[in-house]
Design a protein around this motif. Structure first.
Motif, PDB file in Angstrom:
ATOM      1  N   GLN A  86       0.845  -1.251  -0.077  1.00  0.00           N
ATOM      2  CA  GLN A  86      -0.048   0.013  -0.005  1.00  0.00           C
ATOM      3  C   GLN A  86       0.943   1.221  -0.054  1.00  0.00           C
ATOM      4  O   GLN A  86       1.872   1.009   0.627  1.00  0.00           O
ATOM      5  CB  GLN A  86      -0.795   0.040   1.198  1.00  0.00           C
ATOM      6  CG  GLN A  86      -2.068   0.935   1.262  1.00  0.00           C
ATOM      7  CD  GLN A  86      -2.959   0.986   2.525  1.00  0.00           C
ATOM      8  OE1 GLN A  86      -2.411   0.962   3.434  1.00  0.00           O
ATOM      9  NE2 GLN A  86      -4.115   0.681   2.217  1.00  0.00           N
ATOM     10  N   PHE A  87       0.403   2.246  -0.866  1.00  0.00           N
ATOM     11  CA  PHE A  87       1.387   3.405  -0.873  1.00  0.00           C
ATOM     12  C   PHE A  87       0.356   4.812  -1.310  1.00  0.00           C
ATOM     13  O   PHE A  87      -0.533   4.455  -1.949  1.00  0.00           O
ATOM     14  CB  PHE A  87       2.552   3.247  -1.818  1.00  0.00           C
ATOM     15  CG  PHE A  87       2.012   3.006  -3.034  1.00  0.00           C
ATOM     16  CD1 PHE A  87       1.831   3.942  -4.169  1.00  0.00           C
ATOM     17  CD2 PHE A  87       1.862   1.635  -3.693  1.00  0.00           C
ATOM     18  CE1 PHE A  87       1.346   3.399  -5.520  1.00  0.00           C
ATOM     19  CE2 PHE A  87       1.691   1.341  -4.828  1.00  0.00           C
ATOM     20  CZ  PHE A  87       1.304   2.131  -5.769  1.00  0.00           C
ATOM     21  N   PRO A  88       0.755   5.919  -0.818  1.00  0.00           N
ATOM     22  CA  PRO A  88      -0.146   7.157  -1.349  1.00  0.00           C
ATOM     23  C   PRO A  88       0.346   7.325  -2.786  1.00  0.00           C
ATOM     24  O   PRO A  88       1.707   7.479  -3.117  1.00  0.00           O
ATOM     25  CB  PRO A  88       0.670   8.259  -0.461  1.00  0.00           C
ATOM     26  CG  PRO A  88       2.070   7.731   0.252  1.00  0.00           C
ATOM     27  CD  PRO A  88       1.660   6.182   0.029  1.00  0.00           C
ATOM     28  N   LEU A  89      -0.442   7.708  -3.729  1.00  0.00           N
ATOM     29  CA  LEU A  89      -0.339   7.624  -5.061  1.00  0.00           C
ATOM     30  C   LEU A  89       0.321   9.101  -5.478  1.00  0.00           C
ATOM     31  O   LEU A  89       1.468   8.921  -6.160  1.00  0.00           O
ATOM     32  CB  LEU A  89      -1.759   7.905  -5.738  1.00  0.00           C
ATOM     33  CG  LEU A  89      -1.827   8.079  -7.201  1.00  0.00           C
ATOM     34  CD1 LEU A  89      -1.240   7.084  -8.063  1.00  0.00           C
ATOM     35  CD2 LEU A  89      -3.160   8.351  -7.887  1.00  0.00           C
ATOM     36  N   HIS A  90       0.232  10.184  -4.832  1.00  0.00           N
ATOM     37  CA  HIS A  90       0.684  11.481  -5.422  1.00  0.00           C
ATOM     38  C   HIS A  90       2.601  11.401  -5.074  1.00  0.00           C
ATOM     39  O   HIS A  90       3.250  11.500  -5.964  1.00  0.00           O
ATOM     40  CB  HIS A  90       0.258  12.741  -5.004  1.00  0.00           C
ATOM     41  CG  HIS A  90      -1.416  12.673  -5.590  1.00  0.00           C
ATOM     42  ND1 HIS A  90      -1.995  13.537  -5.273  1.00  0.00           N
ATOM     43  CD2 HIS A  90      -1.891  12.055  -6.411  1.00  0.00           C
ATOM     44  CE1 HIS A  90      -3.229  13.645  -5.943  1.00  0.00           C
ATOM     45  NE2 HIS A  90      -3.100  12.417  -6.664  1.00  0.00           N
ATOM     46  N   PRO A  91       2.681  11.038  -3.798  1.00  0.00           N
ATOM     47  CA  PRO A  91       4.148  11.047  -3.446  1.00  0.00           C
ATOM     48  C   PRO A  91       4.785   9.871  -4.427  1.00  0.00           C
ATOM     49  O   PRO A  91       6.009  10.138  -4.635  1.00  0.00           O
ATOM     50  CB  PRO A  91       4.290  10.751  -1.969  1.00  0.00           C
ATOM     51  CG  PRO A  91       2.862  11.046  -1.417  1.00  0.00           C
ATOM     52  CD  PRO A  91       1.958  10.938  -2.661  1.00  0.00           C
ATOM     53  N   ALA A  92       4.133   8.633  -4.540  1.00  0.00           N
ATOM     54  CA  ALA A  92       4.748   7.729  -5.363  1.00  0.00           C
ATOM     55  C   ALA A  92       5.199   8.253  -6.832  1.00  0.00           C
ATOM     56  O   ALA A  92       6.197   8.009  -7.263  1.00  0.00           O
ATOM     57  CB  ALA A  92       4.197   6.340  -5.233  1.00  0.00           C
TER      58      ALA A  92
ATOM     59  N   VAL B 272       6.627  11.184 -12.475  1.00  0.00           N
ATOM     60  CA  VAL B 272       5.630  11.126 -13.565  1.00  0.00           C
ATOM     61  C   VAL B 272       4.364  11.804 -12.710  1.00  0.00           C
ATOM     62  O   VAL B 272       4.362  11.978 -11.670  1.00  0.00           O
ATOM     63  CB  VAL B 272       5.170   9.875 -14.014  1.00  0.00           C
ATOM     64  CG1 VAL B 272       6.584   9.136 -14.747  1.00  0.00           C
ATOM     65  CG2 VAL B 272       5.143   9.038 -12.888  1.00  0.00           C
ATOM     66  N   GLN B 273       3.186  12.055 -13.544  1.00  0.00           N
ATOM     67  CA  GLN B 273       1.922  12.532 -13.321  1.00  0.00           C
ATOM     68  C   GLN B 273       1.483  11.495 -12.734  1.00  0.00           C
ATOM     69  O   GLN B 273       1.331  10.032 -13.236  1.00  0.00           O
ATOM     70  CB  GLN B 273       1.085  13.011 -14.317  1.00  0.00           C
ATOM     71  CG  GLN B 273       1.818  14.208 -14.656  1.00  0.00           C
ATOM     72  CD  GLN B 273       1.881  15.353 -13.983  1.00  0.00           C
ATOM     73  OE1 GLN B 273       0.901  15.717 -13.312  1.00  0.00           O
ATOM     74  NE2 GLN B 273       2.914  16.104 -13.911  1.00  0.00           N
ATOM     75  N   PRO B 274       0.122  11.426 -11.415  1.00  0.00           N
ATOM     76  CA  PRO B 274      -0.321  10.386 -11.000  1.00  0.00           C
ATOM     77  C   PRO B 274      -1.209   9.357 -12.014  1.00  0.00           C
ATOM     78  O   PRO B 274      -1.407   8.464 -11.823  1.00  0.00           O
ATOM     79  CB  PRO B 274      -1.358  11.011  -9.876  1.00  0.00           C
ATOM     80  CG  PRO B 274      -0.443  12.306  -9.556  1.00  0.00           C
ATOM     81  CD  PRO B 274       0.285  12.723 -10.801  1.00  0.00           C
ATOM     82  N   VAL B 275      -1.697  10.360 -13.067  1.00  0.00           N
ATOM     83  CA  VAL B 275      -2.238   9.417 -14.070  1.00  0.00           C
ATOM     84  C   VAL B 275      -1.879   8.666 -14.747  1.00  0.00           C
ATOM     85  O   VAL B 275      -2.184   7.669 -15.206  1.00  0.00           O
ATOM     86  CB  VAL B 275      -3.032  10.456 -15.068  1.00  0.00           C
ATOM     87  CG1 VAL B 275      -2.012  11.217 -15.961  1.00  0.00           C
ATOM     88  CG2 VAL B 275      -4.064   9.956 -16.085  1.00  0.00           C
ATOM     89  N   LEU B 276      -0.402   8.734 -15.200  1.00  0.00           N
ATOM     90  CA  LEU B 276       0.117   7.586 -15.539  1.00  0.00           C
ATOM     91  C   LEU B 276       0.593   6.416 -14.536  1.00  0.00           C
ATOM     92  O   LEU B 276       0.730   5.272 -15.195  1.00  0.00           O
ATOM     93  CB  LEU B 276       2.006   8.358 -15.785  1.00  0.00           C
ATOM     94  CG  LEU B 276       1.703   9.127 -17.239  1.00  0.00           C
ATOM     95  CD1 LEU B 276       3.346   9.634 -17.291  1.00  0.00           C
ATOM     96  CD2 LEU B 276       1.232   8.505 -18.265  1.00  0.00           C
ATOM     97  N   VAL B 277       0.559   6.689 -13.226  1.00  0.00           N
ATOM     98  CA  VAL B 277       0.761   5.509 -12.422  1.00  0.00           C
ATOM     99  C   VAL B 277      -0.531   4.779 -12.634  1.00  0.00           C
ATOM    100  O   VAL B 277      -0.527   3.588 -12.504  1.00  0.00           O
ATOM    101  CB  VAL B 277       0.979   6.105 -10.900  1.00  0.00           C
ATOM    102  CG1 VAL B 277       0.927   4.860 -10.001  1.00  0.00           C
ATOM    103  CG2 VAL B 277       2.335   6.598 -10.973  1.00  0.00           C
TER     104      VAL B 277
END
Length: 54
Positions: A2-8, A14-19
């Motif tokens: 589990q991880f926070p999207l934006h810091p990752a 990259v942008q969060p949408v790419l993740v």
């Protein structure tokens, strides 16, 4: 895992949408299962499970 999207995403440069897109593609390939909790107090959190190889 589990991880926070934006810091990752920032850590990857990259942008969060790419993740999110990458996770969707891995899920379509039946390599992972994931869930994004958009209602977390500290921003979206991602839970990822790697699927066993068939």
């Amino acid at each position: 895992m589990q991880f926070p999207l934006h810091p990752a995403a920032r850590a990857l440069g990259v942008q969060p949408v790419l993740v999110r897109t990458a996770l969707h593609r891995l899920a379509e390939a039946e390599m992972v299962q994931f869930r994004i909790d958009d209602h977390s107090a500290d921003g979206p959190r991602v839970t990822v499970s790697v699927l066993p190889v068939a």
